[in-house]
Design an enzyme around this catalytic site. Structure first.
Site, PDB file in Angstrom:
ATOM      1  N   GLU A 142       0.834  -1.207   0.000  1.00  0.00           N
ATOM      2  CA  GLU A 142       0.000   0.000   0.000  1.00  0.00           C
ATOM      3  C   GLU A 142       0.865   1.253   0.000  1.00  0.00           C
ATOM      4  O   GLU A 142       1.858   1.338   0.724  1.00  0.00           O
ATOM      5  CB  GLU A 142      -0.915   0.011   1.235  1.00  0.00           C
ATOM      6  CG  GLU A 142      -1.919  -1.136   1.277  1.00  0.00           C
ATOM      7  CD  GLU A 142      -3.008  -1.023   0.204  1.00  0.00           C
ATOM      8  OE1 GLU A 142      -3.128   0.047  -0.410  1.00  0.00           O
ATOM      9  OE2 GLU A 142      -3.713  -2.024  -0.009  1.00  0.00           O
ATOM     10  N   HIS A 182      -1.456  -5.705   1.427  1.00  0.00           N
ATOM     11  CA  HIS A 182      -2.680  -6.504   1.332  1.00  0.00           C
ATOM     12  C   HIS A 182      -2.413  -7.732   0.466  1.00  0.00           C
ATOM     13  O   HIS A 182      -1.669  -7.664  -0.519  1.00  0.00           O
ATOM     14  CB  HIS A 182      -3.794  -5.667   0.696  1.00  0.00           C
ATOM     15  CG  HIS A 182      -4.708  -5.011   1.684  1.00  0.00           C
ATOM     16  ND1 HIS A 182      -4.925  -3.654   1.724  1.00  0.00           N
ATOM     17  CD2 HIS A 182      -5.472  -5.536   2.675  1.00  0.00           C
ATOM     18  CE1 HIS A 182      -5.784  -3.384   2.690  1.00  0.00           C
ATOM     19  NE2 HIS A 182      -6.138  -4.495   3.285  1.00  0.00           N
ATOM     20  N   CYS A 228      -7.756  -2.304   8.216  1.00  0.00           N
ATOM     21  CA  CYS A 228      -6.383  -2.330   7.694  1.00  0.00           C
ATOM     22  C   CYS A 228      -5.843  -0.918   7.504  1.00  0.00           C
ATOM     23  O   CYS A 228      -4.732  -0.608   7.936  1.00  0.00           O
ATOM     24  CB  CYS A 228      -6.311  -3.112   6.387  1.00  0.00           C
ATOM     25  SG  CYS A 228      -6.421  -4.895   6.651  1.00  0.00           S
ATOM     26  N   ARG A 241     -17.810  -0.364   6.151  1.00  0.00           N
ATOM     27  CA  ARG A 241     -18.995  -0.914   5.465  1.00  0.00           C
ATOM     28  C   ARG A 241     -19.642  -2.021   6.296  1.00  0.00           C
ATOM     29  O   ARG A 241     -20.840  -2.262   6.227  1.00  0.00           O
ATOM     30  CB  ARG A 241     -18.553  -1.461   4.093  1.00  0.00           C
ATOM     31  CG  ARG A 241     -19.685  -1.907   3.200  1.00  0.00           C
ATOM     32  CD  ARG A 241     -19.192  -2.279   1.799  1.00  0.00           C
ATOM     33  NE  ARG A 241     -18.126  -3.262   1.782  1.00  0.00           N
ATOM     34  CZ  ARG A 241     -18.272  -4.570   2.007  1.00  0.00           C
ATOM     35  NH1 ARG A 241     -19.462  -5.059   2.269  1.00  0.00           N
ATOM     36  NH2 ARG A 241     -17.243  -5.395   1.951  1.00  0.00           N
TER      37      ARG A 241
END
Ligand code: PCA
Length: 215
Positions: A80, A167, A143, A90
């Site tokens: 990342e 990831h 994360c 979510r």
């Protein structure tokens, strides 16, 4: 202590496993030159994940920290680029928290860059035959939360330790159950993380090679 701290999250979102946890179990205790990889599990709970990370940094005094998490649907191992100061969940995390548009650290800067050489890590993995790509968003769930908390902590402590987040895709057993999802064998993930760590340890300033996207 010549430690490299590698963390992995436990299962979340109804999945019985997390590839990050399975991969770090296999990495624990491996030697990279003079350095020992020490691995720790983190809870998939917003503030508890950062608290655990800080405790493990104090305990292990690492020279480098790599946090690993599952990104279901991804095709590749993805270092990342950036962590943003924003929680927008979510689904609830494992502690039942579901913040919407809340800062992770109130009043702190909008974002932190990874301080790992993400381009060199991707290049090294591809060279080793492992699918890898830069990711320009770690999402807005736990994360990204942990990644932001890690980079904030390292900055507050003088940026003497480098850190970042990677990831990884689902495991084949998850994809078999879920259907229609890409996956990667745990052995491939472990090899990729090892190769990425070697690159991270040996490259001070990142290589100039595109990892961008059009949109
Ligand atoms: N992946 C989730 C949280 C834990 C994990 O492994 C994420 O991408 O936010």
């Amino acid at each position: 202590m010549n430690n490299i701290l590698v963390t992995g999250f436990g299962p979340f979102g109804g999945e019985p496993v997390n590839p990050a946890l399975e991969a770090i179990k296999l990495l624990d205790g491996r030697q990279l030159g003079d350095y020992t990889i020490v691995t720790k599990e983190l809870p998939v709970t917003r503030f508890a994940s950062i608290e655990a990370m800080e405790k493990y940094i104090v305990e292990t005094e690492p020279v480098l920290v790599l946090a690993v998490g599952q990104a279901g649907g991804r095709l590749e191992i993805t270092p990342e680029r950036v962590a943003i100061n924003m929680d927008d969940f979510r689904i609830p995390d494992n502690g039942g928290f579901q913040p919407v548009d809340e800062a992770i650290v109130a009043g702190a800067q909008v974002a932190y860059w990874s301080s790992l050489p993400i381009k060199a890590m991707v290049a090294a993995m591809k060279q080793a035959g492992i699918p890898a790509a830069v990711s320009n968003s770690a999402g807005t769930f736990v994360c990204n939360h942990l990644f932001y908390g890690l980079m904030h902590y390292l900055a507050e402590h003088g940026n003497r330790v480098r850190g970042g987040f990677v990831h990884i895709p689902y495991l084949p057993e998850q994809a078999a159950r879920l259907g229609g999802q890409p996956s990667m064998a745990v052995e491939t993930i472990v090899k990729g993380l090892e190769v990425a760590l070697v690159a991270a340890m040996s490259v001070e300033s990142d290589i100039k090679q595109t990892g961008g996207t059009i949109c």
